[in-house]
Design a protein around this motif. Structure first.
Motif, PDB file in Angstrom:
ATOM      1  N   GLY A  48       0.720  -1.208   0.013  1.00 28.21           N
ATOM      2  CA  GLY A  48      -0.060  -0.002  -0.019  1.00 28.21           C
ATOM      3  C   GLY A  48       0.743   1.294   0.107  1.00 28.21           C
ATOM      4  N   ALA A  49       1.975   0.957   0.126  1.00 28.79           N
ATOM      5  CA  ALA A  49       3.185   2.369   0.183  1.00 28.79           C
ATOM      6  C   ALA A  49       3.555   2.714  -1.040  1.00 28.79           C
ATOM      7  CB  ALA A  49       4.195   2.167   1.122  1.00 28.79           C
ATOM      8  N   HIS A  50       3.732   4.123  -1.269  1.00 27.67           N
ATOM      9  CA  HIS A  50       4.383   4.839  -2.268  1.00 27.67           C
ATOM     10  C   HIS A  50       5.689   5.123  -1.747  1.00 27.67           C
ATOM     11  CE1 HIS A  50       0.428   6.543  -4.420  1.00 27.67           C
ATOM     12  NE2 HIS A  50       0.510   5.074  -4.295  1.00 27.67           N
ATOM     13  N   HIS A  51       6.753   5.731  -2.440  1.00 26.99           N
ATOM     14  CA  HIS A  51       7.872   6.086  -1.725  1.00 26.99           C
ATOM     15  C   HIS A  51       8.020   7.307  -0.868  1.00 26.99           C
ATOM     16  CE1 HIS A  51       7.139   8.975  -5.478  1.00 26.99           C
ATOM     17  NE2 HIS A  51       8.001   9.585  -4.433  1.00 26.99           N
ATOM     18  N   SER A  52       6.906   7.980  -0.886  1.00 26.93           N
ATOM     19  CA  SER A  52       6.893   9.021   0.100  1.00 26.93           C
ATOM     20  C   SER A  52       6.446   8.705   1.489  1.00 26.93           C
ATOM     21  CB  SER A  52       6.135  10.163  -0.563  1.00 26.93           C
ATOM     22  OG  SER A  52       4.754   9.656  -1.181  1.00 26.93           O
ATOM     23  N   ASP A  53       5.897   7.352   1.256  1.00 27.86           N
ATOM     24  CA  ASP A  53       5.407   6.795   2.865  1.00 27.86           C
ATOM     25  C   ASP A  53       6.586   6.236   3.396  1.00 27.86           C
ATOM     26  OD1 ASP A  53       2.435   7.536   2.248  1.00 27.86           O
ATOM     27  OD2 ASP A  53       2.585   5.773   0.840  1.00 27.86           O
ATOM     28  N   ILE A  71      20.361   6.004  -2.693  1.00 30.06           N
ATOM     29  CA  ILE A  71      19.450   5.085  -2.405  1.00 30.06           C
ATOM     30  C   ILE A  71      18.381   5.239  -3.623  1.00 30.06           C
ATOM     31  CG2 ILE A  71      17.668   4.706  -0.670  1.00 30.06           C
ATOM     32  CD1 ILE A  71      19.661   6.913   1.146  1.00 30.06           C
ATOM     33  N   VAL A  72      17.923   4.202  -4.101  1.00 33.19           N
ATOM     34  CA  VAL A  72      16.756   3.971  -4.865  1.00 33.19           C
ATOM     35  C   VAL A  72      15.516   3.292  -4.479  1.00 33.19           C
ATOM     36  CG1 VAL A  72      16.006   3.291  -7.354  1.00 33.19           C
ATOM     37  CG2 VAL A  72      18.595   3.865  -6.866  1.00 33.19           C
ATOM     38  N   ILE A  73      14.426   4.148  -4.602  1.00 36.45           N
ATOM     39  CA  ILE A  73      13.208   3.412  -4.173  1.00 36.45           C
ATOM     40  C   ILE A  73      12.458   3.252  -5.435  1.00 36.45           C
ATOM     41  CG2 ILE A  73      10.790   3.690  -2.980  1.00 36.45           C
ATOM     42  CD1 ILE A  73      12.203   5.321  -0.653  1.00 36.45           C
ATOM     43  N   PRO A  74      12.192   1.972  -5.818  1.00 35.08           N
ATOM     44  CA  PRO A  74      11.388   1.613  -6.851  1.00 35.08           C
ATOM     45  C   PRO A  74       9.932   1.285  -6.197  1.00 35.08           C
ATOM     46  CG  PRO A  74      12.411  -0.301  -6.311  1.00 35.08           C
ATOM     47  CD  PRO A  74      12.957   0.993  -5.228  1.00 35.08           C
ATOM     48  N   ASN A  75       8.852   1.918  -7.031  1.00 37.34           N
ATOM     49  CA  ASN A  75       7.414   1.791  -6.307  1.00 37.34           C
ATOM     50  C   ASN A  75       6.916   0.369  -7.117  1.00 37.34           C
ATOM     51  OD1 ASN A  75       6.254   4.225  -5.129  1.00 37.34           O
ATOM     52  ND2 ASN A  75       7.499   4.728  -6.552  1.00 37.34           N
ATOM     53  N   GLN A  76       6.517  -0.763  -6.192  1.00 44.48           N
ATOM     54  CA  GLN A  76       6.154  -1.852  -6.616  1.00 44.48           C
ATOM     55  C   GLN A  76       5.046  -1.941  -7.707  1.00 44.48           C
ATOM     56  OE1 GLN A  76       4.161  -4.828  -4.301  1.00 44.48           O
ATOM     57  NE2 GLN A  76       4.184  -3.515  -2.552  1.00 44.48           N
ATOM     58  N   LEU A  77       5.074  -2.730  -8.650  1.00 41.02           N
ATOM     59  CA  LEU A  77       4.173  -2.927  -9.789  1.00 41.02           C
ATOM     60  C   LEU A  77       2.624  -3.007  -8.873  1.00 41.02           C
ATOM     61  CD1 LEU A  77       5.909  -5.270 -12.133  1.00 41.02           C
ATOM     62  CD2 LEU A  77       5.274  -2.702 -12.381  1.00 41.02           C
ATOM     63  N   GLY A  78       1.639  -2.565  -9.324  1.00 44.93           N
ATOM     64  CA  GLY A  78       0.438  -2.497  -8.607  1.00 44.93           C
ATOM     65  C   GLY A  78       0.229  -1.453  -7.300  1.00 44.93           C
ATOM     66  N   ASN A  79       1.212  -0.561  -7.162  1.00 47.65           N
ATOM     67  CA  ASN A  79       1.017   0.278  -6.078  1.00 47.65           C
ATOM     68  C   ASN A  79       0.294   1.664  -6.214  1.00 47.65           C
ATOM     69  OD1 ASN A  79       3.074   1.940  -6.919  1.00 47.65           O
ATOM     70  ND2 ASN A  79       3.912   2.171  -5.044  1.00 47.65           N
ATOM     71  N   LEU A  81       1.431   3.978  -8.477  1.00 43.49           N
ATOM     72  CA  LEU A  81       2.410   4.811  -9.283  1.00 43.49           C
ATOM     73  C   LEU A  81       3.132   4.162 -10.420  1.00 43.49           C
ATOM     74  CD1 LEU A  81       4.123   6.908  -6.248  1.00 43.49           C
ATOM     75  CD2 LEU A  81       1.996   7.606  -7.563  1.00 43.49           C
ATOM     76  N   SER A  82       3.448   2.908 -10.059  1.00 42.60           N
ATOM     77  CA  SER A  82       3.999   2.293 -11.282  1.00 42.60           C
ATOM     78  C   SER A  82       2.882   1.612 -11.846  1.00 42.60           C
ATOM     79  CB  SER A  82       5.048   1.078 -10.960  1.00 42.60           C
ATOM     80  OG  SER A  82       6.192   1.725 -10.262  1.00 42.60           O
ATOM     81  N   THR A  83       3.049   0.643 -13.004  1.00 43.17           N
ATOM     82  CA  THR A  83       1.942  -0.012 -13.743  1.00 43.17           C
ATOM     83  C   THR A  83       0.919  -0.734 -12.491  1.00 43.17           C
ATOM     84  OG1 THR A  83       3.184  -0.120 -15.763  1.00 43.17           O
ATOM     85  CG2 THR A  83       1.318  -1.515 -15.462  1.00 43.17           C
ATOM     86  N   SER A  84      -0.132  -0.409 -12.643  1.00 43.88           N
ATOM     87  CA  SER A  84      -1.272  -0.823 -11.715  1.00 43.88           C
ATOM     88  C   SER A  84      -2.530  -1.029 -12.429  1.00 43.88           C
ATOM     89  CB  SER A  84      -1.246   0.105 -10.340  1.00 43.88           C
ATOM     90  OG  SER A  84       0.120   0.433  -9.880  1.00 43.88           O
ATOM     91  N   PRO A  85      -3.675  -1.745 -11.800  1.00 43.28           N
ATOM     92  CA  PRO A  85      -4.816  -1.997 -12.178  1.00 43.28           C
ATOM     93  C   PRO A  85      -5.398  -0.353 -12.401  1.00 43.28           C
ATOM     94  CG  PRO A  85      -4.342  -3.432 -10.484  1.00 43.28           C
ATOM     95  CD  PRO A  85      -3.259  -2.634 -10.428  1.00 43.28           C
ATOM     96  N   SER A  86      -5.050   0.405 -11.658  1.00 43.92           N
ATOM     97  CA  SER A  86      -5.765   1.840 -11.501  1.00 43.92           C
ATOM     98  C   SER A  86      -5.309   2.543 -12.734  1.00 43.92           C
ATOM     99  CB  SER A  86      -5.705   2.721 -10.335  1.00 43.92           C
ATOM    100  OG  SER A  86      -4.049   2.982 -10.322  1.00 43.92           O
TER     101      SER A  86
END
Length: 337
Positions: A48-53, A71-79, A81-86
């Motif tokens: 449920g988290a974005h990098h900003s969380d 430091i690199v924070i990749p947002n996971q798929l589905g969250n 911001l990255s490719t997601s259902p939404s």
């Protein structure tokens, strides 16, 4: 304005067999990449988290120091911001949602690091919860590319009991009025509020509530904590994305691939990175006992439980200085003081 960058993955073949004609990874970086590219920390996102969380722990006196590390924070798929259902384009979305796995996440992250930054080896992969699952996947899938792992309140394979928790919160959303044929026809506000309340009972320990620790972190009552701290947290997210990340979590297994063919012992034994595995002593779904079994099968790993009453949130202790100190010490031990 967006405070992150986007890496175009192009057509993406997913582990479960479907192809996304177009996919992307949202990410943010902190610090400066050094000349020989030896100072890279990967810090994947949690449920449920974005990098900003989760970037609160990055700072000069923080758990991850950007003055020394890139430091690199990749947002996971589905969250979201990255490719997601939404944000999927047709024919996907609208109830036709592909399953993203942590194998998919790691392969996309490896491409990001290599193609954008020319990075082929990581000093550390640091992750909490689902981020820790991705960290352990990195260790098993790319053992030659990871020097150290700090995996906090997590697992190499989702346990049966953990799956019971996940199926329960999934059912809260999918039983909502307006959910049919794999999609929501209206925003399920009541279900999202219920989702947050159910999650609150699992994420925090019995002792956390008994000692009323919510009172020391800005909440005026237990109800205030549940409404603002938990309902509000999940009302920020799209329900389809929350379900997608649950499905990723349920299927998380470092041995579920052609390399290890479901042999968890073999996959754990292949993780050669210096590793510290840090369960919370009061985590209700990533237990010390489960972590002990997995850590014993890793050749270069130490089990270092966090003695905390903050439950699962001991691994994301924005409000607990003692737990922060435990995590900071582990990172320093892995990277050198």
């Amino acid at each position: 304005m967006a405070d992150f960058e986007t890496f175009d993955l192009g057509p993406l073949v997913l582990q479960r067999g479907l192809t996304l004609p177009k996919a992307h990874l949202a990410y943010k970086t902190y610090g400066t990449l050094n000349a020989d590219k030896s100072n890279v920390i990967l810090y994947p996102t949690s449920y449920g988290a974005h990098h900003s969380d989760i970037d609160w722990l990055i700072g000069r006196d923080g758990i991850l120091d950007p003055d020394r590390w890139f430091i690199v924070i990749p947002n996971q798929l589905g969250n979201g911001l990255s490719t997601s259902p939404s944000n999927l384009a047709e024919p996907y979305g609208l109830g036709r949602i592909p399953v993203f796995t942590n194998w998919d996440n790691v392969q996309a992250q490896e491409r990001l690091l290599r193609e954008v930054f020319g990075v082929t080896r990581l000093a550390l992969v640091y992750g909490w919860s689902m981020g820790g699952q991705q960290a352990l996947h990195w260790g098993a899938l790319h053992p030659d590319k990871v020097a150290a792992i700090c995996a906090v309140c997590t697992s190499a394979r989702t346990s049966p009991h953990n799956r019971v928790f996940l199926e329960g919160i999934r059912a809260v959303l999918t039983s909502a009025e307006g959910y049919r044929d794999g999609r929501f026809t209206q925003r399920p506000v009541a279900a999202l509020r219920a989702f947050g309340r159910v999650y609150a009972g699992w994420a925090m320990s019995q002792a956390f509530y008994r000692e009323k620790l919510w009172a020391g972190i800005g909440f005026s009552s237990l109800e205030d904590y549940l409404v603002r701290g938990w309902e509000g947290n999940f009302l920020r997210r799209q329900p389809e994305d929350l379900i997608s990340m649950i499905d990723t979590w349920i299927q998380s297994d470092i041995a579920d691939n052609a390399t290890y063919q479901s042999d968890l012992a073999k996959a754990l034994g292949a993780i050669t990175a210096r590793s510290i595995i840090m369960p919370s002593t009061t985590d209700l779904y990533f237990t010390v006992a489960d972590s002990e079994i997995e850590t014993a099968q890793m050749p270069n790993a130490e089990l270092r439980p966090i003695p905390s009453i903050w439950g699962h949130r001991a691994g994301n202790p924005i409000q607990s200085a003692e737990d922060q100190a435990m995590l900071r010490g582990a990172v320093r031990d892995l990277l050198g003081r």
